[in-house]
Motif scaffolding. Structure first.
Motif, PDB file in Angstrom:
ATOM      1  N   GLY A   1       0.735  -1.185   0.066  1.00 23.27           N
ATOM      2  CA  GLY A   1       0.137  -0.142   0.084  1.00 23.27           C
ATOM      3  C   GLY A   1       0.627   1.456   0.077  1.00 23.27           C
ATOM      4  N   GLU A   2       2.150   1.257  -0.438  1.00 22.74           N
ATOM      5  CA  GLU A   2       3.032   2.297  -0.238  1.00 22.74           C
ATOM      6  C   GLU A   2       2.740   3.267  -1.702  1.00 22.74           C
ATOM      7  N   ASP A   3       3.091   4.276  -1.459  1.00 20.64           N
ATOM      8  CA  ASP A   3       2.909   5.327  -2.655  1.00 20.64           C
ATOM      9  C   ASP A   3       4.104   4.632  -3.970  1.00 20.64           C
ATOM     10  N   ILE A   4       3.619   4.417  -4.900  1.00 17.45           N
ATOM     11  CA  ILE A   4       4.220   4.034  -6.159  1.00 17.45           C
ATOM     12  C   ILE A   4       4.400   4.974  -7.101  1.00 17.45           C
ATOM     13  N   SER A   5       3.811   6.081  -6.979  1.00 16.64           N
ATOM     14  CA  SER A   5       3.633   7.346  -8.163  1.00 16.64           C
ATOM     15  C   SER A   5       4.876   7.637  -8.778  1.00 16.64           C
ATOM     16  N   GLU A   6       5.830   7.613  -7.885  1.00 23.54           N
ATOM     17  CA  GLU A   6       7.238   8.126  -8.384  1.00 23.54           C
ATOM     18  C   GLU A   6       7.895   7.377  -9.221  1.00 23.54           C
ATOM     19  N   TYR A   7       7.370   5.936  -9.350  1.00 25.19           N
ATOM     20  CA  TYR A   7       7.894   5.097 -10.310  1.00 25.19           C
ATOM     21  C   TYR A   7       7.304   4.705 -11.469  1.00 25.19           C
ATOM     22  N   ILE A   8       6.029   5.697 -11.648  1.00 24.53           N
ATOM     23  CA  ILE A   8       5.268   5.319 -12.717  1.00 24.53           C
ATOM     24  C   ILE A   8       5.265   6.548 -13.489  1.00 24.53           C
ATOM     25  N   ASP A   9       5.245   6.602 -14.811  1.00 22.17           N
ATOM     26  CA  ASP A   9       5.207   7.579 -15.928  1.00 22.17           C
ATOM     27  C   ASP A   9       3.661   8.002 -16.242  1.00 22.17           C
TER      28      ASP A   9
END
Length: 78
Positions: free
Chosen positions: A17-25
Motif C-alpha cells: 500500500g505504499e505510494d508508487i507514483s514516483e515510479y510510474i510515468d
C-alpha cells in the motif's frame, strides 16, 4: 519518469500500500478500451501555479495530476 526499481520491489511496495507514483510515468499511461473525452475547466492563475508545483514534485504533467486526483476523489465518493 522518476526513479526506477526492479519489478519485485515495485510489487512489494504496491502490495504494502505504499505510494508508487514516483515510479510510474503517468503521462504515458493508457487504459485500453477507455475512450477519452476532452473537458475544459477554467481556473484562476494561482490554482494553475499550485497544480504545476504539485505535478513537478511527482514528475508528471499537470493533466496527469488532475486525472489522478479526480480519480482518487471519485473513488472515495463511490
Amino acid at each position: 519518469m522518476g526513479k526506477t526499481i526492479d519489478i519485485e520491489e515495485f510489487e512489494q511496495k504496491f502490495d504494502a500500500g505504499e505510494d508508487i507514483s514516483e515510479y510510474i510515468d503517468w503521462s504515458s499511461a493508457r487504459r485500453p478500451s477507455v475512450a477519452a473525452r476532452r473537458v475544459n475547466v477554467d481556473m484562476p492563475p494561482h490554482m494553475i501555479a499550485q497544480l504545476d508545483v504539485q505535478a513537478r514534485k511527482r514528475g508528471v504533467t499537470r493533466q496527469a495530476l488532475i486525472k489522478m486526483w479526480l480519480a482518487d476523489r471519485l473513488e472515495q465518493a463511490a
